[in-house]
Each structure stands twice: as structure tokens, then as C-alpha cells.
Design an enzyme around this catalytic site. Structure first.
Site, PDB file in Angstrom:
ATOM      1  N   HIS A  33      -4.144  -0.458  -9.899  1.00 24.13           N
ATOM      2  CA  HIS A  33      -2.837  -1.025  -9.541  1.00 24.13           C
ATOM      3  C   HIS A  33      -2.397  -2.058 -10.588  1.00 24.13           C
ATOM      4  O   HIS A  33      -1.343  -2.666 -10.454  1.00 24.13           O
ATOM      5  CB  HIS A  33      -2.904  -1.736  -8.189  1.00 24.13           C
ATOM      6  CG  HIS A  33      -3.084  -0.817  -7.006  1.00 24.13           C
ATOM      7  ND1 HIS A  33      -2.442   0.392  -6.890  1.00 24.13           N
ATOM      8  CD2 HIS A  33      -3.823  -0.956  -5.868  1.00 24.13           C
ATOM      9  CE1 HIS A  33      -2.785   0.964  -5.739  1.00 24.13           C
ATOM     10  NE2 HIS A  33      -3.624   0.170  -5.107  1.00 24.13           N
ATOM     11  N   ARG A  79       8.064   4.893  -6.085  1.00 20.09           N
ATOM     12  CA  ARG A  79       8.713   5.322  -4.844  1.00 20.09           C
ATOM     13  C   ARG A  79       9.830   4.346  -4.511  1.00 20.09           C
ATOM     14  O   ARG A  79       9.774   3.170  -4.943  1.00 20.09           O
ATOM     15  CB  ARG A  79       7.634   5.298  -3.748  1.00 20.09           C
ATOM     16  CG  ARG A  79       8.027   5.832  -2.416  1.00 20.09           C
ATOM     17  CD  ARG A  79       6.878   5.667  -1.428  1.00 20.09           C
ATOM     18  NE  ARG A  79       7.156   6.362  -0.193  1.00 20.09           N
ATOM     19  CZ  ARG A  79       6.424   6.278   0.907  1.00 20.09           C
ATOM     20  NH1 ARG A  79       5.325   5.531   0.917  1.00 20.09           N
ATOM     21  NH2 ARG A  79       6.759   6.926   1.988  1.00 20.09           N
ATOM     22  N   SER A  82       6.110   0.797   4.317  1.00 22.56           N
ATOM     23  CA  SER A  82       4.759   1.364   4.367  1.00 22.56           C
ATOM     24  C   SER A  82       3.709   0.254   4.268  1.00 22.56           C
ATOM     25  O   SER A  82       2.716   0.233   5.009  1.00 22.56           O
ATOM     26  CB  SER A  82       4.596   2.364   3.214  1.00 22.56           C
ATOM     27  OG  SER A  82       3.318   2.910   3.207  1.00 22.56           O
TER      28      SER A  82
HETATM   29  P1  A3P Z   1       4.019   5.956   4.711  1.00 22.80           P
HETATM   30  O1  A3P Z   1       3.417   4.673   5.159  1.00 22.80           O
HETATM   31  O2  A3P Z   1       5.476   5.824   4.391  1.00 22.80           O
HETATM   32  O3  A3P Z   1       3.747   7.093   5.621  1.00 22.80           O
HETATM   33  P2  A3P Z   1      -0.739   4.782  -0.931  1.00 22.80           P
HETATM   34  O4  A3P Z   1      -1.555   6.006  -0.968  1.00 22.80           O
HETATM   35  O5  A3P Z   1      -0.225   4.365  -2.293  1.00 22.80           O
HETATM   36  O6  A3P Z   1      -1.402   3.689  -0.199  1.00 22.80           O
HETATM   37  O7  A3P Z   1       0.598   5.156  -0.150  1.00 22.80           O
HETATM   38  C1  A3P Z   1       0.540   5.433   1.215  1.00 22.80           C
HETATM   39  C2  A3P Z   1       1.777   6.213   1.601  1.00 22.80           C
HETATM   40  O8  A3P Z   1       1.657   7.565   1.147  1.00 22.80           O
HETATM   41  C3  A3P Z   1       1.937   6.271   3.102  1.00 22.80           C
HETATM   42  O9  A3P Z   1       3.343   6.349   3.322  1.00 22.80           O
HETATM   43  C4  A3P Z   1       1.222   7.574   3.427  1.00 22.80           C
HETATM   44  O10 A3P Z   1       1.561   8.121   4.663  1.00 22.80           O
HETATM   45  C5  A3P Z   1       1.711   8.436   2.274  1.00 22.80           C
HETATM   46  N1  A3P Z   1       0.840   9.580   2.020  1.00 22.80           N
HETATM   47  C6  A3P Z   1      -0.520   9.639   2.079  1.00 22.80           C
HETATM   48  N2  A3P Z   1      -0.944  10.871   1.790  1.00 22.80           N
HETATM   49  C7  A3P Z   1       0.147  11.622   1.538  1.00 22.80           C
HETATM   50  C8  A3P Z   1       0.334  12.992   1.204  1.00 22.80           C
HETATM   51  N3  A3P Z   1      -0.682  13.822   1.078  1.00 22.80           N
HETATM   52  N4  A3P Z   1       1.608  13.423   1.027  1.00 22.80           N
HETATM   53  C9  A3P Z   1       2.656  12.583   1.159  1.00 22.80           C
HETATM   54  N5  A3P Z   1       2.539  11.279   1.490  1.00 22.80           N
HETATM   55  C10 A3P Z   1       1.298  10.796   1.677  1.00 22.80           C
END
Ligand code: A3P
Length: 326
Positions: free
Chosen positions: A131, A154, A162
Site C-alpha cells: 500500500h 476505485r 468500504s
Molecule cells: P466493498 O466493501 O465495497 O464490498 P480490498 O481488497 O482492497 O480490501 O478491497 C475490498 C473491496 O473489494 C470490498 O468492497 C470487497 O467486497 C471488494 N472485493 C473483494 N473481492 C472482490 C472480488 N473478487 N470482486 C470484486 N470485488 C471484490
């Protein structure tokens, strides 16, 4: 550990005492270091990274801000790069959380044996995630430009929502709830882990314009809309292009299906197991928290019109000259 030339005389354990502090999203404060907000532990990990990490020319770094789609990107890259190693019926992603397939470089290495990555037989290329903002990465990762980066970003409104849900889930029960209004205010001020959000994105965006062959810039919303296109771009960029035969055999579709939100979220490992960010760390997260809704535009259900206007205003103001579209 010794300070690096980039670290402004900040060294070791007491290193954050002279830095500006900002309110954290959990119990700990954040510190501002060279324009970015980090947790004290994140700062320590960064110092380690700057001083000790030796990249290999073949390394692939998955870079992102938290909650921009890191988990999904890890799954897609792992499945793409390793597609000839694993069959889809007994694929490691069916039993392993994506974060355990592509470790977080800074957090993992600092707290463990730094030689971990060389000892565990990790195949080439190593898939590592971070990160850390582009400007704070060690020269060894950026100046030589031998390694490749894939960056995901995003809509900041969805990132805020999120992140607020994610941290609310992890919040210790003894702490009072953290209102969305406070999270919003901090996020707008840039005070969030590895933020300001916009500066993080811009750092990688500018670098990707300068070195397009080394940094692939992906947008969560585009991946949602056209995952096949995204996976093919990943394959090409990473040096693992899909052959015509593979396309005919539906390999791209298999990867998209394997890594899609519904599939990953419903796997036993992602419903019931726990991810440890490092072996000795107390920082453990139930895998299920990485999979919430996985949609575009959930901010419409959470943010007020006023919040939307202000966040969109910051986004246009910060990015107006960059050519980057949200
Ligand atoms: P939301 O909280 O909007 O649902 P990160 O992986 O960077 O922590 O981001 C998490 C976000 O990505 C969450 O968004 C999660 O639900 C979403 N996410 C996780 N796996 C995913 C997938 N396979 N396809 C699309 N979105 C995904």
C-alpha cells in the site's frame, strides 16, 4: 534499524515522535510522513522496506490503497501468472485466501524473517503487494525500473464507504462506534491509511504515464464491467499473454469465474478462516471481511448529497490537470 537517506533522520522505534499526528480510524493515531498518513506500525514497516528490501528484477508488485480491490487483484494476478501450474478444479485459490497467495511486502517481511521470500521456494516471479505510495518506495523498486507494478484504484466514494464498513467490523467492542461522518471528514482531509487518497493515486498515475511498460493502471469499475478485457490486459502486461488456443479453451473465462466476488466469497476458506497479516502479529482479520458487497456505487446507499458533492469536488479539483478519469 538505521535510517535510510530517504527517511529524514527518522529511525527505529521512536521515529514518529516528531511527526505531525492525526486522528486514527481505530484506537491508534496516524502520523504524517513526507505528505502521507501512516499508522506508527506502517511507518516502521516502511523504514524497513526502504532500508532492507532487495527486489528481484522479475518481481511483480500489486500496489493499491486499502479497499480499492486489492483482494480481487491478488486473485486475478495469481491465477493469471500461475495458470499452467494449477488446474481450475483443485486451484489453490479454492482453499487459500488471496492475501495468503500474494503477501503484503512491508508488513509481512518486517515482522518475520526477512529471508522468508527466498527460503519458502516462492516461485518466480514473486507476487508481492504493497500500500506504500509511489513516492515513498525505495529507489531499488522504482529507479532501476526492472520490476513491474499493477496498480488498482476505485471511486473514492466507494473506497470511503468500504473502508468505514471494514474498520467498523474490526473495531474492538470496547470502543465507541465510529460514525461515518467522522470517517468522511478524515478521508476528505486526506487522513486515512496511506492517504491522501488522491495523492496516492496520482503518484502511481504519473509514474504509469512515464513508464507505461512497467506500471499497469487498472480501475475497479472497469474490471467489474469488462473482467475479460482486464484479465487479458493483465496477461499481456505481465508477460503471460493468452494464446489463441487458451482463449478458445475458455481459460480467460475460467480465471474470471474463479476470481469473481460470488465465487471467492462463498468458499469455505473465505467464510470461516482468519487472515494473519504476519506470523507473530496480533493483527488478524476474518477473511469474510474482505468480501462485503463487491459492487460499484454502494456509496449511493450511505453518503448524503452534501457528502457526495464535497468528495466529488475534491476529486475534480485534485485530478483536473492529470487527465485521470473517475
Ligand atoms: P466493498 O466493501 O465495497 O464490498 P480490498 O481488497 O482492497 O480490501 O478491497 C475490498 C473491496 O473489494 C470490498 O468492497 C470487497 O467486497 C471488494 N472485493 C473483494 N473481492 C472482490 C472480488 N473478487 N470482486 C470484486 N470485488 C471484490
Amino acid at each position: 534499524f538505521a535510517p535510510s537517506p530517504q527517511s529524514n533522520n527518522i529511525s527505529g522505534e521512536q521515529n514518529d515522535s516528531n511527526l505531525p499526528t492525526g486522528r486514527g480510524w481505530m484506537s491508534e493515531h496516524l502520523v504524517q510522513y513526507q505528505g502521507f498518513w501512516l499508522s506508527p506500525k506502517g511507518l516502521k514497516n516502511l523504514m524497513w522496506l526502504q532500508d532492507h528490501f532487495n527486489p528481484r528484477p522479475t518481481d511483480i508488485f500489486l500496489a493499491s490503497l486499502p479497499k480499492t480491490g486489492t483482494t480481487w487483484l491478488k486473485a486475478l494476478v495469481f491465477a493469471t501468472v500461475n495458470r499452467t501450474r494449477h488446474g481450475f478444479s483443485d486451484h489453490p485459490l479454492l482453499t487459500t485466501n488471496p492475501h495468503d497467495c500474494c503477501p503484503f511486502l512491508d508488513a509481512y517481511l518486517h515482522e518475520n524473517d526477512p529471508s522468508f521470500l527466498d527460503q519458502n521456494g516462492s516461485p518466480t516471479p514473486r507476487l508481492l503487494s504493497t500500500h506504500v505510495p509511489y513516492a515513498l518506495l525505495p529507489d531499488s523498486m522504482t529507479v532501476n525500473r526492472s520490476c513491474r507494478f499493477v496498480y488498482i484504484y476505485r471511486d473514492p466514494k466507494d473506497v470511503l464507504v468500504s473502508k468505514w464498513h471494514f474498520l467498523s467490523n474490526l473495531r474492538p467492542k470496547e470502543l465507541p462506534p465510529f460514525p461515518l461522518e467522522e470517517a468522511f471528514e478524515l478521508f476528505c482531509q486526506g487522513i486515512s491509511h496511506y492517504g491522501p487518497y488522491w495523492d496516492h493515486v496520482l503518484g502511481f498515475w504519473k509514474a504509469s504515464l512515464e513508464f507505461p511498460e512497467k506500471i499497469l493502471f487498472l480501475k475497479y469499475e472497469d474490471l467489474k464491467e469488462e473482467p475479460f478485457v482486464g484479465v487479458k490486459r493483465l496477461g499481456e502486461f505481465l508477460g503471460y499473454p493468452f494464446s489463441l488456443q487458451e482463449e478458445r479453451d475458455g481459460v480467460v473465462e475460467d480465471i474470471v469465474k474463479l476470481c469473481c466476488f460470488e465465487n471467492l466469497r462463498n468458499l469455505e476458506v473465505n467464510r470461516t478462516s482468519v487472515h494473519k497479516f504476519s506470523r507473530d502479529s496480533m493483527c488478524m482479520v476474518d477473511n469474510r471481511h474482505f468480501f462485503r458487497k463487491g459492487i460499484v456505487g454502494d456509496w449511493k446507499n450511505c453518503l448524503t448529497a452534501e457528502m457526495i458533492k464535497r468528495l466529488d469536488g475534491i476529486t475534480s479539483h485534485k485530478l483536473i490537470a492529470s487527465g485521470l478519469l473517475f
